[in-house]
Design a protein around this motif. Structure first.
Motif, PDB file in Angstrom:
ATOM      1  N   TYR A  89       0.832  -1.195   0.000  1.00 44.98           N
ATOM      2  CA  TYR A  89       0.000   0.000   0.000  1.00 44.98           C
ATOM      3  C   TYR A  89       0.870   1.250   0.000  1.00 44.98           C
ATOM      4  O   TYR A  89       2.013   1.240   0.448  1.00 44.98           O
ATOM      5  CB  TYR A  89      -0.913   0.025   1.224  1.00 44.98           C
ATOM      6  CG  TYR A  89      -1.880  -1.129   1.281  1.00 44.98           C
ATOM      7  CD1 TYR A  89      -3.034  -1.135   0.513  1.00 44.98           C
ATOM      8  CD2 TYR A  89      -1.625  -2.231   2.094  1.00 44.98           C
ATOM      9  CE1 TYR A  89      -3.915  -2.205   0.549  1.00 44.98           C
ATOM     10  CE2 TYR A  89      -2.507  -3.301   2.142  1.00 44.98           C
ATOM     11  CZ  TYR A  89      -3.645  -3.281   1.359  1.00 44.98           C
ATOM     12  OH  TYR A  89      -4.508  -4.340   1.396  1.00 44.98           O
ATOM     13  N   VAL A  90       0.298   2.344  -0.509  1.00 42.05           N
ATOM     14  CA  VAL A  90       0.993   3.624  -0.494  1.00 42.05           C
ATOM     15  C   VAL A  90       0.031   4.690   0.020  1.00 42.05           C
ATOM     16  O   VAL A  90      -1.179   4.621  -0.208  1.00 42.05           O
ATOM     17  CB  VAL A  90       1.514   3.989  -1.908  1.00 42.05           C
ATOM     18  CG1 VAL A  90       0.359   4.247  -2.870  1.00 42.05           C
ATOM     19  CG2 VAL A  90       2.458   5.170  -1.857  1.00 42.05           C
ATOM     20  N   LEU A  91       0.565   5.646   0.743  1.00 43.24           N
ATOM     21  CA  LEU A  91      -0.220   6.729   1.318  1.00 43.24           C
ATOM     22  C   LEU A  91      -0.087   7.975   0.447  1.00 43.24           C
ATOM     23  O   LEU A  91       1.017   8.337   0.035  1.00 43.24           O
ATOM     24  CB  LEU A  91       0.274   7.013   2.730  1.00 43.24           C
ATOM     25  CG  LEU A  91      -0.367   8.136   3.531  1.00 43.24           C
ATOM     26  CD1 LEU A  91      -0.323   7.795   5.013  1.00 43.24           C
ATOM     27  CD2 LEU A  91       0.337   9.477   3.307  1.00 43.24           C
ATOM     28  N   ILE A  92      -1.203   8.631   0.171  1.00 44.93           N
ATOM     29  CA  ILE A  92      -1.183   9.919  -0.524  1.00 44.93           C
ATOM     30  C   ILE A  92      -2.042  10.881   0.283  1.00 44.93           C
ATOM     31  O   ILE A  92      -3.189  10.577   0.621  1.00 44.93           O
ATOM     32  CB  ILE A  92      -1.736   9.824  -1.959  1.00 44.93           C
ATOM     33  CG1 ILE A  92      -0.910   8.838  -2.796  1.00 44.93           C
ATOM     34  CG2 ILE A  92      -1.738  11.197  -2.632  1.00 44.93           C
ATOM     35  CD1 ILE A  92      -1.467   8.585  -4.181  1.00 44.93           C
ATOM     36  N   GLY A  93      -1.490  12.025   0.626  1.00 46.09           N
ATOM     37  CA  GLY A  93      -2.230  13.022   1.379  1.00 46.09           C
ATOM     38  C   GLY A  93      -2.038  14.394   0.780  1.00 46.09           C
ATOM     39  O   GLY A  93      -1.122  14.623  -0.019  1.00 46.09           O
ATOM     40  N   PHE A  94      -2.904  15.328   1.160  1.00 49.46           N
ATOM     41  CA  PHE A  94      -2.726  16.705   0.678  1.00 49.46           C
ATOM     42  C   PHE A  94      -3.377  17.667   1.653  1.00 49.46           C
ATOM     43  O   PHE A  94      -4.272  17.311   2.423  1.00 49.46           O
ATOM     44  CB  PHE A  94      -3.314  16.883  -0.728  1.00 49.46           C
ATOM     45  CG  PHE A  94      -4.817  16.872  -0.782  1.00 49.46           C
ATOM     46  CD1 PHE A  94      -5.540  18.055  -0.783  1.00 49.46           C
ATOM     47  CD2 PHE A  94      -5.517  15.679  -0.837  1.00 49.46           C
ATOM     48  CE1 PHE A  94      -6.921  18.044  -0.844  1.00 49.46           C
ATOM     49  CE2 PHE A  94      -6.901  15.652  -0.893  1.00 49.46           C
ATOM     50  CZ  PHE A  94      -7.605  16.842  -0.895  1.00 49.46           C
ATOM     51  N   GLY A  95      -2.905  18.923   1.626  1.00 47.21           N
ATOM     52  CA  GLY A  95      -3.454  19.954   2.495  1.00 47.21           C
ATOM     53  C   GLY A  95      -2.701  21.240   2.293  1.00 47.21           C
ATOM     54  O   GLY A  95      -1.936  21.393   1.324  1.00 47.21           O
TER      55      GLY A  95
END
Length: 295
Positions: free
Chosen positions: A246-252
């Motif tokens: 799995y890979v995590l992608i976030g933004f803000g």
């Protein structure tokens, strides 16, 4: 000292000194568990504009190589500046997926829209969160869509709420959104309809729903079940235990000096919201759906 106190040492860094392998190795030996690594893409001209030298990219890539060799957990932190490195969003995501597929330790990436404060003062370079999100969506062929990010955020907040009732801390940050995706041809970890169903059940606050959640994950993915449970009992965010597939992608928005994510039950949390230079301040308590008026 941090390690001996029972906590998990992390560092937030531009990574330049980690290009020295002996220095990086010493940090790991001392107990550093995770490195949040500022990495804004593979364009030398970007670093020449923003950092004054295109050589910065060389040192960052060397530092990443060292951290992968030391098998130290890494989350990339990428600042996206309008008109400068927007095309790098896809390259960074592809890089994370590729390294993850090869069994390496880059867990994922958080994208932040450039905000005008501190040393950053490029006119018209600010990146609004929605424009940043659209870049992520386009770079993943629509898989990382806003509905999924919102439901994943809701899921994490609900886990925190339930964990609190059980006397356990399930930390979360208010600053932006996080999605977890299967690598390969990138896919959502759970489809939207299923995720909404899970959230609806958890919102009811029924213990049976909580058990159903783990039973569902146990059948579909035993590793995710184990990681969710371990994250709850060990008082660490879920991203510490994301399996290699799995890979995590976030933004803000870019974190400001008044933004922090406390991991205690009732610690107040200050954070900025949209406004002139992001200055209006809100106070939020670390619990689900409890937001104060602006102060």
């Amino acid at each position: 000292m941090v390690r001996k106190s029972g906590n998990f040492p992390e560092i937030y860094t531009n990574g330049i000194k980690l290009a020295d392998f002996s220095f990086a190795e010493e940090l790991v030996k001392r107990g550093v568990k995770r490195v949040y690594f500022s990495f804004d893409g593979f364009d030398k001209n970007y670093y020449k504009t923003m950092n004054g030298s295109e050589n910065v990219l060389f040192y960052k890539l060397l530092a990443l190589k060292n951290l992968m060799k030391l098998n130290t957990s890494v989350i990339l932190s990428s600042r996206i500046v309008k008109g400068l490195n927007e095309k790098e969003v896809k390259r960074i995501i592809d890089f994370c997926i590729k390294t993850r597929k090869n069994g390496k330790n880059i867990v994922g990436v958080y994208f932040y829209g450039a905000t005008r404060y501190g040393r950053f003062d490029i006119e018209n370079g600010e990146m609004r969160w929605y424009d940043l999100y659209k870049l992520i969506e386009k770079s993943t062929n629509g898989v990382a869509n806003l509905e999924y990010f919102i439901e994943m955020k809701k899921f994490v907040l609900l886990l925190h709420k339930i964990g609190k009732r059980l006397g356990m801390i399930f930390p979360f940050g208010s600053d932006g959104f996080i999605g977890i995706f299967r690598i390969g041809s990138i896919k959502k970890i759970v489809e939207i309809g299923e995720l909404k169903k899970i959230n609806n059940e958890l919102e009811k606050g029924e213990w049976l729903s909580f058990l159903k959640l783990f039973h569902r994950f146990l059948i579909k993915d035993k590793q995710i079940f184990k990681n969710l449970f371990y994250s709850l009992i060990s008082r660490l965010p879920l991203e510490y235990f994301i399996p290699n597939r799995y890979v995590l992608i976030g933004f803000g928005n870019v974190n400001t000096p008044v933004s922090f994510n406390p991991h205690s039950f009732e610690a107040p949390e200050l954070f900025s919201v949209k406004g002139k230079f992001s200055t209006p301040i809100f106070v939020r308590y670390n619990e689900y759906s409890r937001i104060s008026e602006p102060v």
